[in-house]
Motif scaffolding. Structure first.
Motif, mmCIF file in Angstrom:
data_model
loop_
_atom_site.group_PDB
_atom_site.id
_atom_site.type_symbol
_atom_site.label_atom_id
_atom_site.label_comp_id
_atom_site.label_asym_id
_atom_site.label_seq_id
_atom_site.Cartn_x
_atom_site.Cartn_y
_atom_site.Cartn_z
ATOM 1 N N LEU A 174 0.641 -1.191 0.416
ATOM 2 C CA LEU A 174 0.334 0.088 -0.029
ATOM 3 C C LEU A 174 1.056 1.547 -0.292
ATOM 4 O O LEU A 174 0.562 2.199 -0.691
ATOM 5 N N MET A 175 2.163 1.293 0.435
ATOM 6 C CA MET A 175 3.096 2.792 0.540
ATOM 7 C C MET A 175 3.906 2.913 -0.365
ATOM 8 O O MET A 175 4.726 3.379 -0.524
ATOM 9 N N ALA A 176 4.266 1.523 -1.119
ATOM 10 C CA ALA A 176 5.238 1.034 -2.148
ATOM 11 C C ALA A 176 5.244 2.600 -2.957
ATOM 12 O O ALA A 176 5.861 3.211 -3.506
ATOM 13 N N PRO A 177 3.834 3.160 -3.448
ATOM 14 C CA PRO A 177 3.708 3.678 -4.534
ATOM 15 C C PRO A 177 4.535 5.391 -4.230
ATOM 16 O O PRO A 177 4.474 6.274 -5.017
ATOM 17 N N GLY A 178 4.655 5.433 -3.205
ATOM 18 C CA GLY A 178 4.435 6.913 -2.589
ATOM 19 C C GLY A 178 5.552 7.192 -1.869
ATOM 20 O O GLY A 178 6.244 7.938 -1.247
ATOM 21 N N PHE A 179 6.604 5.431 -1.090
ATOM 22 C CA PHE A 179 7.827 6.228 -0.107
ATOM 23 C C PHE A 179 8.494 5.196 -0.595
ATOM 24 O O PHE A 179 8.647 3.815 -1.223
ATOM 25 N N THR A 180 10.117 5.204 -0.353
ATOM 26 C CA THR A 180 11.015 4.428 0.236
ATOM 27 C C THR A 180 11.083 3.650 0.332
ATOM 28 O O THR A 180 10.744 3.248 1.116
ATOM 29 N N LYS A 181 11.579 2.025 -0.121
ATOM 30 C CA LYS A 181 11.344 0.809 0.432
ATOM 31 C C LYS A 181 12.039 1.082 2.332
ATOM 32 O O LYS A 181 12.545 0.156 3.034
ATOM 33 N N THR A 182 13.090 1.791 2.191
ATOM 34 C CA THR A 182 14.275 2.166 3.571
ATOM 35 C C THR A 182 13.198 2.959 5.089
ATOM 36 O O THR A 182 13.042 2.596 5.495
ATOM 37 N N TYR A 183 12.668 3.966 3.837
ATOM 38 C CA TYR A 183 11.721 4.417 4.824
ATOM 39 C C TYR A 183 10.563 3.657 5.430
ATOM 40 O O TYR A 183 9.689 3.635 6.876
ATOM 41 N N ILE A 184 9.551 2.899 4.596
ATOM 42 C CA ILE A 184 8.610 2.108 4.912
ATOM 43 C C ILE A 184 8.993 1.355 5.818
ATOM 44 O O ILE A 184 8.534 1.050 7.549
ATOM 45 N N ASP A 185 10.280 0.323 6.050
ATOM 46 C CA ASP A 185 10.793 -0.874 6.458
ATOM 47 C C ASP A 185 11.197 0.760 8.229
ATOM 48 O O ASP A 185 10.476 -0.656 9.394
ATOM 49 N N LYS A 186 11.624 0.847 8.567
ATOM 50 C CA LYS A 186 11.310 2.047 9.378
ATOM 51 C C LYS A 186 10.187 2.384 9.703
ATOM 52 O O LYS A 186 10.548 2.339 11.289
ATOM 53 N N TYR A 187 9.399 2.808 9.490
ATOM 54 C CA TYR A 187 7.987 2.759 9.025
ATOM 55 C C TYR A 187 7.735 1.784 10.364
ATOM 56 O O TYR A 187 6.900 2.174 10.943
#
Length: 238
Positions: A130-143
């Motif tokens: 869901l987050m992939a279209p607007g966030f980098t994978k590194t950011y999603i990991d931390k988030y």
């Protein structure tokens, strides 16, 4: 009338000639661009030609503002004192104007994607998708590590997660108000290019009696034609 046309034509030619042959140090602001030195440590060498084979004529410290005249093979021709010099564009931010309307669309898209993951319980892979279209994978990991808690399992036995309601802070995005009536202040949009990559940041000052006044900054990077959040900064004011 013919003599007047000749006179006007001659005057225009003279003006154009002055524009072409104006000394480098007197080039108008409209013909130049601005940049800021962006290095992790040390200094940025200034050379007398566009390449490392040319001798050094000086150096610039981090965050130094520079005036740029042209680009040649990834080297920037800049004003250096009363001379001209060259620096690698790998270490310089080239600032450009950016539409607030476009920045609003980009940020609103990211907010929608983030809030979508708050609606119900999801598996980890579903949250990432869901987050992939607007966030980098590194950011999603931390988030994901900061913002979600286990919330049971689905019918297939997969672990489910839900937003931690009391921990919506840190990497969670603070809403941007694009038409503030009083406070927060109008958002600041900053766009620059460095080493061939495009970057965008949106900052806004927020008044908050409970958590404290703060400035939030959302940082985007462009990849394959799309903008992705790679950082979210919060600065508190006392």
């Amino acid at each position: 009338m013919a003599m007047k046309r000749i006179a006007i034509s001659g005057l225009l030619s003279f003006i154009l000639m002055l524009m072409v042959f104006t000394p480098l140090g007197q080039v108008t602001a409209a013909a130049t661009k601005t940049g800021v030195v962006d290095i992790q440590s040390g200094v940025l060498n200034v050379r007398n030609g566009p390449g490392i084979k040319y001798p050094k004529i000086g150096a610039l410290k981090n965050k130094t503002n520079i005036t740029i005249y042209s680009v040649k093979n990834s080297w920037l021709q800049i004003k250096y004192g009363k001379k001209k010099g060259y620096v690698s564009d790998d270490y310089v931010r080239l600032y450009r104007p950016f539409s607030s309307a476009t920045a609003k669309k980009i940020s609103n898209k990211a907010f929608r994607l983030e809030r979508k993951t708050w609606e119900k319980n999801y598996t980890k892979s579903q949250i990432f998708s869901l987050m992939a279209p607007g966030f980098t994978k590194t950011y999603i990991d931390k988030y994901f590590k900061q913002q979600y808690r286990p919330a049971g399992k689905d019918k297939k036995g997969n672990l489910l997660y839900h937003i931690i309601e009391t921990e919506i802070w840190g990497l969670a995005l603070y809403p941007i108000d694009w038409k503030p009536a009083y406070e927060p202040k109008k958002p600041t949009v900053t766009y620059y290019i460095k080493n061939g990559r495009e970057y965008l940041s949106i900052s806004q000052y927020h008044l908050n009696d409970e958590s404290g006044n703060k400035t939030t900054t959302i940082c985007f990077i462009k990849s394959k034609g799309n903008w992705f959040i790679y950082d979210h900064k919060v600065k508190y004011h006392h």
